[in-house]
Design an enzyme around this catalytic site. Sequence first.
Site, PDB file in Angstrom:
ATOM      1  N   PHE A  46       1.018  -1.201   0.159  1.00 43.23           N
ATOM      2  CA  PHE A  46       0.136  -0.378  -0.074  1.00 43.23           C
ATOM      3  C   PHE A  46       0.709   0.774  -0.268  1.00 43.23           C
ATOM      4  CE2 PHE A  46      -2.227   3.219   2.509  1.00 43.23           C
ATOM      5  CZ  PHE A  46      -3.949   3.818   1.821  1.00 43.23           C
ATOM      6  N   SER A  76       2.312   7.441   1.716  1.00 48.69           N
ATOM      7  CA  SER A  76       2.966   8.127   2.810  1.00 48.69           C
ATOM      8  C   SER A  76       3.997   8.392   1.366  1.00 48.69           C
ATOM      9  CB  SER A  76       3.194   7.411   4.578  1.00 48.69           C
ATOM     10  OG  SER A  76       2.713   6.932   4.691  1.00 48.69           O
ATOM     11  N   PRO A 127       6.949  11.211   1.576  1.00 52.16           N
ATOM     12  CA  PRO A 127       8.884  11.973   2.386  1.00 52.16           C
ATOM     13  C   PRO A 127       8.177  13.493   2.225  1.00 52.16           C
ATOM     14  CG  PRO A 127       9.744  11.092   0.586  1.00 52.16           C
ATOM     15  CD  PRO A 127       8.045  10.516   0.353  1.00 52.16           C
ATOM     16  N   THR A 135       4.978  -0.663   3.646  1.00 49.77           N
ATOM     17  CA  THR A 135       5.857  -2.241   4.221  1.00 49.77           C
ATOM     18  C   THR A 135       5.576  -3.417   3.209  1.00 49.77           C
ATOM     19  OG1 THR A 135       4.091  -1.357   6.444  1.00 49.77           O
ATOM     20  CG2 THR A 135       4.758  -3.525   5.835  1.00 49.77           C
ATOM     21  N   ASP A 195      -9.450   2.246   6.555  1.00 51.40           N
ATOM     22  CA  ASP A 195     -10.522   1.480   7.598  1.00 51.40           C
ATOM     23  C   ASP A 195      -9.881   0.094   7.947  1.00 51.40           C
ATOM     24  OD1 ASP A 195     -12.857   1.921   9.927  1.00 51.40           O
ATOM     25  OD2 ASP A 195     -13.342   0.012   8.299  1.00 51.40           O
ATOM     26  N   GLY A 223      -7.286  -1.083   7.725  1.00 57.90           N
ATOM     27  CA  GLY A 223      -5.626  -1.501   7.494  1.00 57.90           C
ATOM     28  C   GLY A 223      -6.089  -1.106   9.190  1.00 57.90           C
ATOM     29  N   GLU A 237      -1.505   4.226  11.175  1.00 59.45           N
ATOM     30  CA  GLU A 237      -2.274   3.749  10.920  1.00 59.45           C
ATOM     31  C   GLU A 237      -3.420   4.676  11.579  1.00 59.45           C
ATOM     32  OE1 GLU A 237      -3.667   2.681   8.275  1.00 59.45           O
ATOM     33  OE2 GLU A 237      -1.744   1.618   8.053  1.00 59.45           O
ATOM     34  N   GLY A 238      -2.650   6.030  11.837  1.00 61.67           N
ATOM     35  CA  GLY A 238      -2.937   7.027  12.282  1.00 61.67           C
ATOM     36  C   GLY A 238      -2.976   7.327  13.736  1.00 61.67           C
ATOM     37  N   GLU A 289      -2.395  11.039  18.771  1.00 67.15           N
ATOM     38  CA  GLU A 289      -2.745  12.325  18.847  1.00 67.15           C
ATOM     39  C   GLU A 289      -4.250  12.522  17.186  1.00 67.15           C
ATOM     40  OE1 GLU A 289       0.603  11.472  20.512  1.00 67.15           O
ATOM     41  OE2 GLU A 289       0.385  10.936  18.553  1.00 67.15           O
TER      42      GLU A 289
END
Length: 377
Positions: free
Chosen positions: A120, A123, A125, A155, A233, A235, A357-358, A361
């Site tokens: 997946f 993300s 840099p 990953t 969701d 993940g 995955e979140g 915070e």
Amino acid sequence: MTQQLAPAIDRAFARSFVDCSVRPHADAWDRAGRIPEELLDEIAAAGLWAPFLPAALGGSGIDMVTLGEIHEEVGRGCSSVRSLLTVHTMLSWALQRFGTDAQIQQWGPELAAGRTLGAFCLSEPGAGSDTAAITTTAVPHKGGWLLNGVKKWTTNGQRADLLLVFAKRPASTIALLVPSNAPGVLVNPIDDMLGTRSSMLAEIAFSDVELGPESLLGPSGFASGMVLTGTLDLGRYSVAAGSVGIIQACIDACANYAAQRRVGGTPLRDLPLIQAKLSDMVTDVRAARLLLAEAGRLKDRGDAATIMATWIAKYFASTAAARHASEAVQIHGANGCSPEFPVGRFYRDAKVMEIIEGSTEIQRMTIAAEAYRKWEP
């Protein structure tokens, strides 16, 4: 002659597989920074890569509650292996949910059998997983797409065969299925991470990668609202399950250690402060498991409330895992800082669970926003 039925893909099956093929080797894989091909093949033979896919595609058609239980058991054995399952699950689910018939027939059986492994790519840099800050671009080209950009923290990026890549086009975000061996795809391994060290992370660069129209997953402009939300969701659900597994692993390790270790002639297990730590672990693992099961049941019913339920399950389970992994090291004392005991690995892996995955915070902000929305006059 009686025909022997294949074993059911459930928690008990996963627990047996993990205890035999994963848990005894997890520390060695952590030190090596890689999962061996033999284990990837064993996962495929066990039918654990994408067991939620229907039987018509080679899966077992299990429900989401059972999938959460399987990912918990794998997380109990090795968070890195569970991470590989997570991203493979995300791509496989997105394909099943949003793919065309041709895409599903091309990739579904391969993903179910583990002949093709997924990753997946979101993300980047400097941007992390901030979808508004994506700089990877996909522009129309020869009836398909021309992909350029860089993704980081992918990953299984070192090993994956098929990548689910999110990219910007002028007016929207799109999701693309990109074979990792396509010309212009460059994989750069990322090593020596704090935790999930054998999850085979990579930075992946895309330089003028030419893709056909069949690479688009879902209608153009659909990805940010549906493909991305639903996939993240799922993940998050898997990471919550893996966090529950870490807590259970801490309980198992600490109960065993405290039964054998003596301090001043007294078994460690008889000391009230040690008992307090274990009782908190046992309570939190049951609470986290129940929150996860609720999120899974809502997924199985197709209830939109599963999104918030998964946020809550992941927040509770990941913070509890970090807290109890720290206590597990404390219970082991100096041994907890040694590679001879697995609790150091649990401690490092649990910290990662609070970020991926979140982050904790972001989860707090999201959960609080839901409370405000629900109770505002």
